[in-house]
Design a protein around this motif. Structure first.
Motif, PDB file in Angstrom:
ATOM      1  N   THR A  98       0.761  -1.247   0.151  1.00 43.51           N
ATOM      2  CA  THR A  98      -0.022   0.035  -0.079  1.00 43.51           C
ATOM      3  C   THR A  98       0.904   1.178   0.147  1.00 43.51           C
ATOM      4  O   THR A  98       0.539   2.389  -0.769  1.00 43.51           O
ATOM      5  CB  THR A  98      -0.970  -0.092   1.218  1.00 43.51           C
ATOM      6  OG1 THR A  98      -1.402  -1.231   1.174  1.00 43.51           O
ATOM      7  CG2 THR A  98      -1.973   1.094   1.285  1.00 43.51           C
ATOM      8  N   ASP A  99       1.914   1.419   0.845  1.00 46.36           N
ATOM      9  CA  ASP A  99       3.071   2.437   1.002  1.00 46.36           C
ATOM     10  C   ASP A  99       3.642   2.547  -0.185  1.00 46.36           C
ATOM     11  O   ASP A  99       4.333   3.629  -0.410  1.00 46.36           O
ATOM     12  CB  ASP A  99       3.798   2.361   2.210  1.00 46.36           C
ATOM     13  CG  ASP A  99       2.911   2.425   3.580  1.00 46.36           C
ATOM     14  OD1 ASP A  99       1.841   3.018   3.613  1.00 46.36           O
ATOM     15  OD2 ASP A  99       3.507   2.260   4.597  1.00 46.36           O
ATOM     16  N   PHE A 103       0.349   3.752  -3.107  1.00 45.08           N
ATOM     17  CA  PHE A 103       1.005   5.130  -2.913  1.00 45.08           C
ATOM     18  C   PHE A 103       1.283   5.572  -4.371  1.00 45.08           C
ATOM     19  O   PHE A 103       0.793   6.899  -4.646  1.00 45.08           O
ATOM     20  CB  PHE A 103       2.018   5.414  -1.997  1.00 45.08           C
ATOM     21  CG  PHE A 103       2.424   6.853  -1.824  1.00 45.08           C
ATOM     22  CD1 PHE A 103       1.389   7.730  -1.203  1.00 45.08           C
ATOM     23  CD2 PHE A 103       3.598   7.116  -2.324  1.00 45.08           C
ATOM     24  CE1 PHE A 103       1.679   9.136  -1.111  1.00 45.08           C
ATOM     25  CE2 PHE A 103       3.983   8.631  -2.113  1.00 45.08           C
ATOM     26  CZ  PHE A 103       3.066   9.615  -1.736  1.00 45.08           C
ATOM     27  N   SER A 106      -1.835   6.403  -6.200  1.00 48.67           N
ATOM     28  CA  SER A 106      -2.547   7.405  -5.453  1.00 48.67           C
ATOM     29  C   SER A 106      -1.865   8.729  -6.243  1.00 48.67           C
ATOM     30  O   SER A 106      -2.670  10.021  -6.066  1.00 48.67           O
ATOM     31  CB  SER A 106      -2.588   7.383  -4.123  1.00 48.67           C
ATOM     32  OG  SER A 106      -3.174   6.233  -3.728  1.00 48.67           O
ATOM     33  N   THR A 185      -3.754   2.174   4.358  1.00 49.95           N
ATOM     34  CA  THR A 185      -4.650   2.541   3.145  1.00 49.95           C
ATOM     35  C   THR A 185      -5.358   4.050   3.440  1.00 49.95           C
ATOM     36  O   THR A 185      -5.529   4.670   2.477  1.00 49.95           O
ATOM     37  CB  THR A 185      -6.009   1.638   3.422  1.00 49.95           C
ATOM     38  OG1 THR A 185      -5.142   0.284   3.446  1.00 49.95           O
ATOM     39  CG2 THR A 185      -6.894   1.625   2.524  1.00 49.95           C
ATOM     40  N   CYS A 188      -3.492   6.956   1.860  1.00 52.35           N
ATOM     41  CA  CYS A 188      -3.554   7.184   0.364  1.00 52.35           C
ATOM     42  C   CYS A 188      -5.008   7.847   0.042  1.00 52.35           C
ATOM     43  O   CYS A 188      -5.058   8.518  -0.969  1.00 52.35           O
ATOM     44  CB  CYS A 188      -3.430   5.657  -0.309  1.00 52.35           C
ATOM     45  SG  CYS A 188      -1.881   5.176  -0.138  1.00 52.35           S
TER      46      CYS A 188
END
Ligand SMILES: N[C@@H](CCC(=O)N[C@@H](CS)C(=O)NCC(=O)O)C(=O)O
Length: 312
Positions: A98-99, A103, A106, A185, A188
């Motif tokens: 996610t990071d 990201f 995003s 999460t 983002c």
């Protein structure tokens, strides 16, 4: 323990992740607002080159990267841990995806052309070109921060739709209680939600919106603003932790006591140089002396960083 000092700026998504966790843990902390672009005159003496945001300081111990910062906060304040042992390996792997990947998706969505309307960073040509030049320097030599907008938008909506379905059935992404995956999460989603011009991107996802409200209700803890120079003075007057540990498994052939350079593997290739003080599968600590900030221990997570020996 000395007071926590968070080096951050309000618009930074990774800082939002840390601020929210400090809120969830109900903590008071000091904070230095650092510039969005280089130079960062009170941060560089502390990190020795690492330039990303956020950075956390406890006395003369400097913690780089929000993944390590969140683990440290949870370790210091273990009530309601966001790393339940029963899912910690998969949680950390998913938070890392996610990071990094999500990201990057995003970022492409957050910087689409219509997002730049009324954005202070692009208020005039000089501000816009200073920001663009800085971010070009941040991603120099890397492909890990950019993605074609149309490609990213499809990935973004795909993940949002899946999250929305999941959050219809579950209070948090991590289950009945928030885990590190929720915090990763959230930042983002917040990056998009925080910009009114593109907030409608999230409109189809009612369950995500309800979950975001619950997450936001944790607050940001009790923040006291301090000056950058004060943070440097605090570091100079403190003694860094002397925990030293040699990796039990010598996978990289680098020993505690060696002169090393540590830097991220994805972007922001500004190395931090010093003597390796601690080496484990989870963490690297580099000891260094700065003219202004004195003797420091600079901490990095293993995941997402590379280390190399500096020849004598
Ligand atoms: N892996 C890092 C990523 C940090 C990151 O990319 N932060 C952005 C701001 S949210 C950044 O450093 N931008 C450039 C800057 O602030 O100078 C972390 O988890 O802390």
């Amino acid at each position: 323990m000395s007071q926590i000092i968070l080096h951050h700026y309000p618009e930074s998504p990774f800082s939002e992740k840390v601020r929210l966790l400090l809120g969830y843990k109900n903590q008071a902390y000091d904070a230095v607002t650092i510039p969005i672009i280089m130079p960062k005159p009170y941060l560089m003496p502390l990190t020795g080159g690492y330039r990303k945001t956020p950075v956390m300081q406890i006395g003369a111990d400097i913690y780089c990267d929000s993944a390590l910062i969140c683990q440290l906060i949870d370790h210091l304040f273990p009530e309601n841990s966001i790393y339940p042992v029963s899912s910690s390996a998969s949680d950390i792997a998913l938070a890392n995806w996610t990071d990094t990947f999500f990201f990057r998706v995003s970022v492409a969505v957050a910087f689409q052309p219509r997002a730049l309307v009324n954005n202070a960073l692009f208020a005039d040509e000089a501000a816009a070109s200073a920001f663009m030049a800085d971010r070009a320097q941040l991603s120099a030599g890397s492909t890990q921060l950019s993605m074609d907008f149309e490609t990213a938008l499809v990935y973004f909506h795909g993940h949002m739709k899946r999250l929305d379905n999941q959050l219809e059935a579950s209070a948090f992404v991590g289950g009945q209680n928030p885990t590190i995956v929720d915090f990763s999460t959230y930042h983002c989603c917040w990056f998009i939600h925080n910009n009114e011009a593109i907030r409608d991107t999230l409109a189809p996802y009612g369950h995500v919106a309800a979950w975001m409200e619950v997450m936001a209700s944790f607050g940001q803890g009790e923040l006291t603003e301090i000056q950058g120079q004060t943070a440097v003075d605090i570091a100079r007057e403190a003694t860094p932790s002397s925990d030293s540990k040699a990796a039990s498994n010598q996978f990289d052939g680098i020993n505690v006591g060696d002169e090393v350079e540590v830097m991220p593997i994805d972007y922001g290739f500004q190395p931090v140089r010093g003597t390796l003080q601690l080496s484990s599968l989870e963490e690297l600590v580099v000891r260094r002396v700065d003219q202004e900030a004195g003797e420091l221990a600079v901490h990095f997570p293993r995941l997402g960083f590379q280390i190399s020996s500096v020849p004598d």
